[in-house]
Enzyme design. Structure first.
Site, PDB file in Angstrom:
ATOM      1  CG  ASP A 211      12.139 -24.021  21.529  1.00 56.43           C
ATOM      2  OD1 ASP A 211      12.975 -24.730  22.150  1.00 56.43           O
ATOM      3  OD2 ASP A 211      11.809 -23.053  21.744  1.00 56.43           O
ATOM      4  CD  GLU A 271      12.842 -27.426  24.907  1.00 57.06           C
ATOM      5  OE1 GLU A 271      13.738 -26.952  25.599  1.00 57.06           O
ATOM      6  OE2 GLU A 271      12.108 -26.644  24.432  1.00 57.06           O
TER       7      GLU A 271
END
Length: 522
Positions: A211, A271
């Protein structure tokens, strides 16, 4: 628990260790997938019970968004313990059972690591609340009597700083106030996350999704924003001092060495919400294996835009990891106009990304053509909603498995649903689409099955060069004897070659109708 290998046996013998280069990954948002215990929130046993659905789709892997211990201020992206399962989702034993069940079905498992920030309930941040505590060095804490230490905004709205009670000390949170940014200039942070990485890889997971992978490091001295800066709503990339710092690449080089030390090697997925050119730097040979190609998420339904975007992605990074939908953006049918019109375009977009060279990610419910839900304001839970007026709840409404409102349309054994399902949600259910050969579910299965066959036959390769054309509102992407055709204009399109698959039936003249896609063999 002793170290475990990942996907093994005959399945591993059949599969290349570089499966990720052309693999299709199915994204599971656990709290909205399937609820096994009747509390209205999906859980790991619920995911395990529904893995046959993912297997029948033809996916290569599942990616699970965070299920670690968390107060759930940002639905799991605020982690209080990285090496345990939150009781809301189950236990470590449930996680192990899920991994084992996935491997039995030939599915790999990717878990979601959140290294940019943690929960305010994390023991290390709780310790950092004490004045002078050595744990403060693990976070960004600055002293200022005149307001926030700099002018950085939070991605979720408002300032990125909150004052510690009873002091002039402020802590940095680029997202919600309950999510405190780690200080990656502190070696102890590196050591901790190396341990977290090994913990999950030792348990047999096949990859890690990272993330905010472009975050982690902040500019030295935490300077004010550059003059003329304009915040980009819900995007960190607009703050050049808070992301994309050069030091972050050393983190992923180290993690890549760890991932490569396993047999078979594990996969790292980032990401990285930057321009294609900047994102490509994260997938150099000794860093991450993949970075999501977010450019198509924001591309309009326009042939020239798709051709330009696709060509840029293939030019800057190979293999590309194609995606048009996930848990942070509005559902594709709604983005493309809504109703039957939007659904046709969504089906075509799905066939398009599956027909391009590289990997692809499919978000749960995308295979059903689910639209964005206008969740009532009183039921919204996204922390971004309360700070900026932007909500992601509409793409996170629990899945409909069968038409039965008394069980939240098959989502929960007790009929509860943490976000309310709209009226008629069951009409889009898996069970009803199973019975309809023309459904989006059957289209997805057919596309994944054919995609695999064409790769096995050698007609398609992840290394294919693509010839793009966008004349007269028609997108064409040619890969040798294979062509993807998407009718993005107002009228039907004559096809040249043998039809392999189309998102809508051809018209009486054998033409591809508007807002449809086709795979053609020359």
């Amino acid at each position: 628990m002793g170290a475990m290998t990942g996907l093994s046996g005959t399945t591993a013998t059949r599969a290349s260790t570089e499966w990720w280069r052309s693999g299709v990954v199915y994204q599971v948002y656990p709290r909205s997938f399937a609820d096994s215990d009747g509390d209205g929130v999906g859980d790991l046993p619920g995911v395990t019970a529904r893995l046959d659905h993912v297997q029948r789709l033809g996916a290569d892997a599942v990616w699970l968004t965070p299920f670690f211990r968390s107060p759930q201020a940002d639905h799991g992206y605020d982690v209080s313990e990285y090496c345990d399962v939150d009781p809301l989702f189950g236990t470590l034993a449930d996680a192990d059972a899920l991994v084992a069940a996935a491997h039995e079905r030939g599915l790999r498992v990717i878990v979601d690591l959140v290294p940019n920030h943690c929960s305010d309930q994390h023991p290390l941040f709780q310790a950092a609340l004490r004045p002078g505590a050595p744990e403060r060095a693990l976070f960004h804490v600055a002293t200022s009597a005149d307001g926030p230490p700099n002018d950085w905004p939070s991605v979720f709205g408002g300032p990125a700083w909150t004052r510690l009670p009873g002091s002039d000390d402020w802590y940095l949170h680029l997202y919600a106030p309950e999510q405190h940014d780690w200080n990656w200039r502190e070696p102890r942070v590196h050591e901790m996350f190396r341990g977290v990485l090994r913990f999950w890889l030792d348990r047999g997971v096949d990859g890690i999704r990272i993330d905010v992978a472009h975050g982690l490091y902040k500019a030295e001295g935490l300077p004010d924003l550059p003059e003329g800066y304009a915040p980009e709503p819900m995007r960190l990339r607009g703050n050049p001092h808070a992301c994309d710092q050069e030091e972050v690449h050393d983190v992923y080089r180290e993690w890549r060495r760890i991932a490569d030390s396993y047999d078979p090697p594990r996969v790292l997925v980032g990401e990285v919400n930057l321009s294609p050119e900047r994102a490509a730097r994260f997938t150099r040979p000794d860093e991450l294996h993949q970075a999501f190609a977010f450019a198509l998420v924001s591309a309009p339904w326009d042939a020239a835009s798709w051709a330009e975007t696709g060509a840029e992605l293939l030019r800057t990074a190979r293999p590309v990891t194609w995606v048009v939908e996930n848990h942070d953006v509005a559902r594709v049918p709604t983005r493309y106009g809504g109703g039957e019109h939007g659904l046709r375009r969504a089906r075509a977009a799905l066939l398009a990304v599956l027909g391009l060279p590289g990997a692809a990610y499919v978000y749960q419910g995308q295979e059903l053509g689910l639209p964005e839900v206008d969740v009532p304001e009183e039921a919204r839970q996204d922390p971004a909603w309360f700070r900026s007026g932007v909500t992601r709840d509409g793409c996170r409404v629990p899945l409909p498995w069968r038409q039965d409102p008394s069980t939240a349309n098959g989502f929960s054994v007790a009929g509860e649903s943490w976000l309310p399902q709209p009226e008629g949600w069951g009409e889009l259910s898996v069970a009803l689409q199973e019975a309809d050969p023309a459904s989006t579910l059957h289209l997805t299965r057919a596309a994944l099955r054919l995609r695999r066959t064409l790769h096995e036959e050698g007609l398609l390769s992840v290394d294919d060069e693509v010839e793009w054309d966008a004349r007269d509102g028609v997108l064409t992407a040619r890969r040798g004897d294979f062509a993807l055709v998407v009718a993005m204009g107002d009228g039907p399109v004559a096809l040249q070659g043998d039809l392999l698959l189309s998102s809508e039936p051809l018209d009486a003249a054998g033409r591809l109708p508007a807002d449809a896609a086709a795979w053609v063999r020359a």
